[in-house]
Design an enzyme around this catalytic site. Structure first.
Site, PDB file in Angstrom:
ATOM      1  N   ASP A   1      -4.245  -0.733   9.413  1.00 52.86           N
ATOM      2  CA  ASP A   1      -4.163  -0.862   7.952  1.00 52.86           C
ATOM      3  C   ASP A   1      -4.729  -2.181   7.433  1.00 52.86           C
ATOM      4  O   ASP A   1      -4.773  -2.394   6.217  1.00 52.86           O
ATOM      5  CB  ASP A   1      -2.697  -0.771   7.492  1.00 52.86           C
ATOM      6  CG  ASP A   1      -2.169   0.661   7.566  1.00 52.86           C
ATOM      7  OD1 ASP A   1      -2.989   1.586   7.752  1.00 52.86           O
ATOM      8  OD2 ASP A   1      -0.947   0.836   7.432  1.00 52.86           O
TER       9      ASP A   1
ATOM     10  N   GLY B   1       3.173  -3.933   4.534  1.00 53.10           N
ATOM     11  CA  GLY B   1       3.369  -5.345   4.170  1.00 53.10           C
ATOM     12  C   GLY B   1       2.811  -6.313   5.206  1.00 53.10           C
ATOM     13  O   GLY B   1       2.115  -7.268   4.849  1.00 53.10           O
TER      14      GLY B   1
ATOM     15  N   GLY C   1       6.849   1.369   5.540  1.00 55.98           N
ATOM     16  CA  GLY C   1       5.731   2.270   5.264  1.00 55.98           C
ATOM     17  C   GLY C   1       4.847   1.777   4.135  1.00 55.98           C
ATOM     18  O   GLY C   1       4.043   2.535   3.589  1.00 55.98           O
ATOM     19  N   LEU C   2       4.973   0.495   3.790  1.00 55.94           N
ATOM     20  CA  LEU C   2       4.210  -0.054   2.665  1.00 55.94           C
ATOM     21  C   LEU C   2       3.122  -1.027   3.120  1.00 55.94           C
ATOM     22  O   LEU C   2       2.474  -1.664   2.283  1.00 55.94           O
ATOM     23  CB  LEU C   2       5.165  -0.762   1.689  1.00 55.94           C
ATOM     24  CG  LEU C   2       6.205   0.159   1.039  1.00 55.94           C
ATOM     25  CD1 LEU C   2       7.240  -0.655   0.256  1.00 55.94           C
ATOM     26  CD2 LEU C   2       5.519   1.165   0.103  1.00 55.94           C
TER      27      LEU C   2
ATOM     28  N   LYS D   1       0.850  -1.202   0.000  1.00 57.87           N
ATOM     29  CA  LYS D   1       0.000   0.000   0.000  1.00 57.87           C
ATOM     30  C   LYS D   1       0.880   1.244   0.000  1.00 57.87           C
ATOM     31  O   LYS D   1       1.842   1.322   0.774  1.00 57.87           O
ATOM     32  CB  LYS D   1      -0.880  -0.012   1.252  1.00 57.87           C
ATOM     33  CG  LYS D   1      -1.663   1.250   1.464  1.00 57.87           C
ATOM     34  CD  LYS D   1      -1.782   1.592   2.937  1.00 57.87           C
ATOM     35  CE  LYS D   1      -0.456   1.996   3.511  1.00 57.87           C
ATOM     36  NZ  LYS D   1      -0.479   2.444   4.899  1.00 57.87           N
TER      37      LYS D   1
END
Ligand code: C5P
Length: 302
Positions: free
Chosen positions: A143, A108, A105-106, A20
């Site tokens: 998230d 995962g 920051g993705l 993301k």
């Protein structure tokens, strides 16, 4: 490719857990429960972990990255435990084939957890369904709900209040640049609080004003590229000079826009031209940074 099971023959299933990217991120206020309210456009991109599930007698987890915990320390494990406790069904042997950098920051870890929920539900003889999965996802992390569907969404609250979005504008490429410097999300929020002590909350923001225009469900891409900002970026760049260096190198490649994803450390550039994106990828790679050239991944049909 959309978020879906690659293979499901009733016995095994493979889900893709896409990364993301935060296309802008404002941290609004500190809440009573210790979390922060935020506003962000989330977008899944074509970098994904593979999550394999196979029913077995006892829950088990393995991971291609030996540095990651293979038990309750891993959110994917906690997702499976929660599903089995609340919904039931057969335990699985789960394998994570990691491609998304960790603490980058993705999202995962959250994507893996969401993929475990989807996979267990796909294998279940009596699936819990979307609404129940969403309730479980919220309990796992801010998230994780987005990881269930992906695509593009306006995220508010802790990140769990999601409005699906459609893009107006041409295709774009997103070049992810990962300064090999993990960032803990909890640390980044604490550092942001410490540095701004509440005084930045009232500042006018072109990004927040722009977000009002997407509440009808459509995003004007060019408008978004003009106002991208991430509240964490100055804080992380100050604390971790290598992130600032990656940002400077990205800026020199002439992207349409650039920013940082989540609480970092991944920075990214947006390009509307594949050749320019390839050239930028080459420059950053030559400078020693791991890079991933991605396209947006749409949400699967409802
Ligand atoms: O929800 P999640 O477990 O991923 O969040 C990790 C940490 O990040 C939280 O414990 C909290 O310190 C911080 N956080 C926050 N506000 C959010 C999301 C996360 O303060 N909206």
């Amino acid at each position: 490719m959309s978020i879906q099971a690659l293979r499901s023959n009733g016995n095994t299933c493979t889900e893709i857990a896409f990364a993301k990217v935060n296309l802008g991120l404002k941290v609004l206020s500190h809440r009573q429960d210790g979390y922060h309210d935020l506003a962000s456009v989330f977008q899944t991109v074509s970098l994904g972990d593979r999550v394999l599930l196979e029913p077995t007698a006892q829950l088990a987890l393995s991971c291609s990255d030996a540095a990651l915990p293979a038990g309750p320390g891993n959110l994917a494990w906690r997702a499976a435990e929660l599903y089995l406790r609340e919904v039931g069904g057969r335990p699985c042997r789960i394998h994570l084939e990691k491609a998304i950098p960790v603490a980058a920051g993705l999202g995962g870890g959250s994507a893996d957890a969401a993929a475990v929920l989807r996979g267990l539900d796909r294998l279940a003889s009596r699936p819990a369904g979307r609404r129940s999965l969403l309730e479980l996802a919220v309990r796992l992390g801010s998230d994780v709900p987005f990881g269930l569907s992906g695509g593009a969404a306006l995220a508010e609250g802790r990140g769990e209040r999601l409005l699906p979005l459609a893009w107006d504008g041409g295709p774009f490429w997103c070049l992810l640049v990962f300064p090999p410097e993990p960032v803990s999300t909890a640390w980044a929020f604490a550092e942001l609080d410490r540095t701004r002590r509440g005084d930045a909350l009232s500042k006018p923001s072109a990004y927040l004003t722009f977000l009002d225009s997407v509440r009808g469900g459509r995003v004007d891409a060019d408008g978004l590229w003009r106002v991208l900002e991430n509240d964490f970026q100055p804080v992380i760049e100050r604390a971790k000079p290598i992130v600032a260096r990656a940002s400077q190198l990205l800026a020199a490649t002439g992207p349409l826009a650039r920013s940082m994803s989540g609480s970092g450390s991944t920075v990214y550039g947006i390009y509307d031209d594949r050749t320019a994106a390839d050239r930028a990828a080459h420059r950053l790679r030559t400078a020693g940074f791991p890079v991933f050239l991605c396209t947006p991944v749409p949400a699967p049909p409802a």
